[in-house]
Scaffold this motif. Structure first.
Motif, PDB file in Angstrom:
ATOM      1  N   ARG A  50     -14.577  -9.583   1.001  1.00  0.00           N
ATOM      2  CA  ARG A  50     -13.724  -8.990   2.034  1.00  0.00           C
ATOM      3  C   ARG A  50     -12.498  -9.866   2.280  1.00  0.00           C
ATOM      4  O   ARG A  50     -11.384  -9.363   2.448  1.00  0.00           O
ATOM      5  N   ILE A  51     -12.718 -11.163   2.317  1.00  0.00           N
ATOM      6  CA  ILE A  51     -11.586 -12.081   2.503  1.00  0.00           C
ATOM      7  C   ILE A  51     -10.673 -12.032   1.285  1.00  0.00           C
ATOM      8  O   ILE A  51      -9.446 -12.013   1.421  1.00  0.00           O
ATOM      9  N   GLN A  52     -11.252 -11.976   0.102  1.00  0.00           N
ATOM     10  CA  GLN A  52     -10.451 -11.878  -1.120  1.00  0.00           C
ATOM     11  C   GLN A  52      -9.582 -10.619  -1.083  1.00  0.00           C
ATOM     12  O   GLN A  52      -8.372 -10.676  -1.338  1.00  0.00           O
ATOM     13  N   ALA A  53     -10.197  -9.493  -0.759  1.00  0.00           N
ATOM     14  CA  ALA A  53      -9.456  -8.233  -0.702  1.00  0.00           C
ATOM     15  C   ALA A  53      -8.398  -8.266   0.394  1.00  0.00           C
ATOM     16  O   ALA A  53      -7.288  -7.756   0.214  1.00  0.00           O
ATOM     17  N   ALA A  54      -8.732  -8.878   1.531  1.00  0.00           N
ATOM     18  CA  ALA A  54      -7.768  -8.965   2.635  1.00  0.00           C
ATOM     19  C   ALA A  54      -6.567  -9.815   2.244  1.00  0.00           C
ATOM     20  O   ALA A  54      -5.421  -9.488   2.587  1.00  0.00           O
ATOM     21  N   LEU A  55      -6.798 -10.909   1.521  1.00  0.00           N
ATOM     22  CA  LEU A  55      -5.687 -11.755   1.080  1.00  0.00           C
ATOM     23  C   LEU A  55      -4.773 -11.003   0.115  1.00  0.00           C
ATOM     24  O   LEU A  55      -3.543 -11.060   0.236  1.00  0.00           O
ATOM     25  N   VAL A  56      -5.378 -10.301  -0.838  1.00  0.00           N
ATOM     26  CA  VAL A  56      -4.570  -9.525  -1.789  1.00  0.00           C
ATOM     27  C   VAL A  56      -3.827  -8.412  -1.058  1.00  0.00           C
ATOM     28  O   VAL A  56      -2.639  -8.175  -1.308  1.00  0.00           O
ATOM     29  N   ALA A  57      -4.507  -7.739  -0.134  1.00  0.00           N
ATOM     30  CA  ALA A  57      -3.860  -6.668   0.634  1.00  0.00           C
ATOM     31  C   ALA A  57      -2.704  -7.223   1.459  1.00  0.00           C
ATOM     32  O   ALA A  57      -1.637  -6.607   1.542  1.00  0.00           O
ATOM     33  N   TRP A  58      -2.911  -8.377   2.093  1.00  0.00           N
ATOM     34  CA  TRP A  58      -1.854  -9.013   2.887  1.00  0.00           C
ATOM     35  C   TRP A  58      -0.637  -9.327   2.018  1.00  0.00           C
ATOM     36  O   TRP A  58       0.495  -9.012   2.377  1.00  0.00           O
ATOM     37  N   PHE A  59      -0.884  -9.943   0.854  1.00  0.00           N
ATOM     38  CA  PHE A  59       0.233 -10.290  -0.014  1.00  0.00           C
ATOM     39  C   PHE A  59       0.940  -9.036  -0.523  1.00  0.00           C
ATOM     40  O   PHE A  59       2.174  -8.955  -0.503  1.00  0.00           O
ATOM     41  N   ALA A  60       0.167  -8.059  -0.964  1.00  0.00           N
ATOM     42  CA  ALA A  60       0.756  -6.825  -1.497  1.00  0.00           C
ATOM     43  C   ALA A  60       1.533  -6.072  -0.420  1.00  0.00           C
ATOM     44  O   ALA A  60       2.602  -5.517  -0.683  1.00  0.00           O
ATOM     45  N   ALA A  61       1.007  -6.056   0.802  1.00  0.00           N
ATOM     46  CA  ALA A  61       1.700  -5.380   1.896  1.00  0.00           C
ATOM     47  C   ALA A  61       3.031  -6.066   2.193  1.00  0.00           C
ATOM     48  O   ALA A  61       4.042  -5.394   2.440  1.00  0.00           O
ATOM     49  N   ASN A  62       3.039  -7.389   2.163  1.00  0.00           N
ATOM     50  CA  ASN A  62       4.295  -8.109   2.386  1.00  0.00           C
ATOM     51  C   ASN A  62       5.290  -7.847   1.261  1.00  0.00           C
ATOM     52  O   ASN A  62       6.490  -7.688   1.519  1.00  0.00           O
ATOM     53  N   ALA A  63       4.807  -7.785   0.039  1.00  0.00           N
ATOM     54  CA  ALA A  63       5.697  -7.469  -1.083  1.00  0.00           C
ATOM     55  C   ALA A  63       6.239  -6.052  -0.942  1.00  0.00           C
ATOM     56  O   ALA A  63       7.422  -5.804  -1.202  1.00  0.00           O
ATOM     57  N   ALA A  64       5.391  -5.130  -0.498  1.00  0.00           N
ATOM     58  CA  ALA A  64       5.840  -3.749  -0.295  1.00  0.00           C
ATOM     59  C   ALA A  64       6.873  -3.673   0.832  1.00  0.00           C
ATOM     60  O   ALA A  64       7.865  -2.940   0.730  1.00  0.00           O
ATOM     61  N   LEU A  65       6.647  -4.430   1.898  1.00  0.00           N
ATOM     62  CA  LEU A  65       7.630  -4.472   2.994  1.00  0.00           C
ATOM     63  C   LEU A  65       8.961  -5.036   2.503  1.00  0.00           C
ATOM     64  O   LEU A  65      10.035  -4.544   2.872  1.00  0.00           O
ATOM     65  N   TYR A  66       8.889  -6.063   1.672  1.00  0.00           N
ATOM     66  CA  TYR A  66      10.114  -6.651   1.116  1.00  0.00           C
ATOM     67  C   TYR A  66      10.859  -5.605   0.278  1.00  0.00           C
ATOM     68  O   TYR A  66      12.068  -5.425   0.429  1.00  0.00           O
ATOM     69  N   THR A 106      -0.668  -0.650  -7.459  1.00  0.00           N
ATOM     70  CA  THR A 106      -2.061  -0.899  -7.838  1.00  0.00           C
ATOM     71  C   THR A 106      -2.704  -1.925  -6.915  1.00  0.00           C
ATOM     72  O   THR A 106      -3.836  -1.743  -6.453  1.00  0.00           O
ATOM     73  N   LEU A 107      -1.985  -3.014  -6.631  1.00  0.00           N
ATOM     74  CA  LEU A 107      -2.518  -4.037  -5.728  1.00  0.00           C
ATOM     75  C   LEU A 107      -2.788  -3.481  -4.338  1.00  0.00           C
ATOM     76  O   LEU A 107      -3.834  -3.735  -3.738  1.00  0.00           O
ATOM     77  N   VAL A 108      -1.832  -2.723  -3.817  1.00  0.00           N
ATOM     78  CA  VAL A 108      -1.996  -2.157  -2.476  1.00  0.00           C
ATOM     79  C   VAL A 108      -3.172  -1.195  -2.440  1.00  0.00           C
ATOM     80  O   VAL A 108      -4.059  -1.295  -1.579  1.00  0.00           O
ATOM     81  N   LEU A 109      -3.207  -0.256  -3.376  1.00  0.00           N
ATOM     82  CA  LEU A 109      -4.262   0.766  -3.365  1.00  0.00           C
ATOM     83  C   LEU A 109      -5.638   0.170  -3.613  1.00  0.00           C
ATOM     84  O   LEU A 109      -6.606   0.528  -2.920  1.00  0.00           O
ATOM     85  N   CYS A 110      -5.756  -0.722  -4.574  1.00  0.00           N
ATOM     86  CA  CYS A 110      -7.072  -1.293  -4.882  1.00  0.00           C
ATOM     87  C   CYS A 110      -7.583  -2.186  -3.762  1.00  0.00           C
ATOM     88  O   CYS A 110      -8.752  -2.091  -3.375  1.00  0.00           O
ATOM     89  N   SER A 111      -6.739  -3.052  -3.240  1.00  0.00           N
ATOM     90  CA  SER A 111      -7.208  -3.946  -2.177  1.00  0.00           C
ATOM     91  C   SER A 111      -7.522  -3.159  -0.906  1.00  0.00           C
ATOM     92  O   SER A 111      -8.527  -3.429  -0.237  1.00  0.00           O
ATOM     93  N   ALA A 112      -6.722  -2.166  -0.586  1.00  0.00           N
ATOM     94  CA  ALA A 112      -7.003  -1.344   0.591  1.00  0.00           C
ATOM     95  C   ALA A 112      -8.291  -0.545   0.391  1.00  0.00           C
ATOM     96  O   ALA A 112      -9.097  -0.416   1.325  1.00  0.00           O
ATOM     97  N   SER A 113      -8.513  -0.048  -0.810  1.00  0.00           N
ATOM     98  CA  SER A 113      -9.747   0.693  -1.095  1.00  0.00           C
ATOM     99  C   SER A 113     -10.968  -0.203  -0.946  1.00  0.00           C
ATOM    100  O   SER A 113     -11.985   0.207  -0.368  1.00  0.00           O
ATOM    101  N   VAL A 114     -10.885  -1.416  -1.459  1.00  0.00           N
ATOM    102  CA  VAL A 114     -12.007  -2.347  -1.332  1.00  0.00           C
ATOM    103  C   VAL A 114     -12.276  -2.644   0.135  1.00  0.00           C
ATOM    104  O   VAL A 114     -13.433  -2.656   0.582  1.00  0.00           O
ATOM    105  N   LEU A 117     -13.875   0.545   1.685  1.00  0.00           N
ATOM    106  CA  LEU A 117     -15.232   0.776   1.188  1.00  0.00           C
ATOM    107  C   LEU A 117     -16.191  -0.327   1.609  1.00  0.00           C
ATOM    108  O   LEU A 117     -17.394  -0.096   1.716  1.00  0.00           O
ATOM    109  N   SER A 118     -15.677  -1.516   1.847  1.00  0.00           N
ATOM    110  CA  SER A 118     -16.548  -2.635   2.222  1.00  0.00           C
ATOM    111  C   SER A 118     -17.140  -2.449   3.611  1.00  0.00           C
ATOM    112  O   SER A 118     -18.096  -3.130   3.972  1.00  0.00           O
ATOM    113  N   ARG A 119     -16.604  -1.538   4.370  1.00  0.00           N
ATOM    114  CA  ARG A 119     -17.157  -1.272   5.698  1.00  0.00           C
ATOM    115  C   ARG A 119     -18.576  -0.724   5.587  1.00  0.00           C
ATOM    116  O   ARG A 119     -19.357  -0.819   6.516  1.00  0.00           O
ATOM    117  N   ARG A 120     -18.924  -0.186   4.418  1.00  0.00           N
ATOM    118  CA  ARG A 120     -20.269   0.361   4.192  1.00  0.00           C
ATOM    119  C   ARG A 120     -21.264  -0.710   3.745  1.00  0.00           C
ATOM    120  O   ARG A 120     -22.452  -0.462   3.738  1.00  0.00           O
TER     121      ARG A 120
END
Length: 135
Positions: A50-66, A106-114, A117-120
């Motif tokens: 979850r932390i791994q996915a959150a870190l990737v999602a955070w980085f990808a979201a910042n890149a998308a914002l940029y 791909t980074l945004v969609l995959c990390s957000a999906s993880v 889905l990890s909530r389950r």
């Protein structure tokens, strides 16, 4: 790493100012490389997916914002996100930009999906069904 390596080159691109943060591309590429290495190292060392996915999602979201910021200010030049790597590999700006947008999506969609889905998955479980160490 290629981005960081290219920041030590002598391309004119490195001396230009980043259109969003108004610092030289050389410095901007080095800072982003340090952040990428920190995220990558953390993902490698930490066992909690979850932390791994959150870190990737955070980085990808910042890149998308940029990238969204570049679009917002109507920036027409190619993104400098790969430094001079595209020139080195003889890849056109438009092709490189499309490749990077695909990777970013791909980074945004995959990390957000993880993350969704990890909530389950029960707390403390890793992706292999075992228990993780406390982090």
């Amino acid at each position: 790493l290629a981005k960081g390596m290219s920041s030590f080159g002598d391309s004119r691109l490195l001396l230009e100012l980043d259109p969003i943060f108004n610092v030289r591309n050389e410095l901007f590429l080095r800072l982003v490389t340090v952040i990428e290495l920190a995220v990558g190292t953390s993902c490698f060392l930490l066992k909690n997916f979850r932390i791994q996915a959150a870190l990737v999602a955070w980085f990808a979201a910042n890149a998308a914002l940029y990238r969204g910021g570049l679009w917002w200010i109507d920036y027409r030049k190619p993104c400098t996100c790969l430094g001079t790597l595209l020139q080195t590999l003889n890849i056109g700006d438009r092709t490189g930009d499309r490749i990077m947008m695909g990777i970013l999506a791909t980074l945004v969609l995959c990390s957000a999906s993880v993350l969704l889905l990890s909530r389950r998955v029960p707390a403390g479980a890793n992706m292999h069904g075992g228990k993780t160490e406390s982090v």
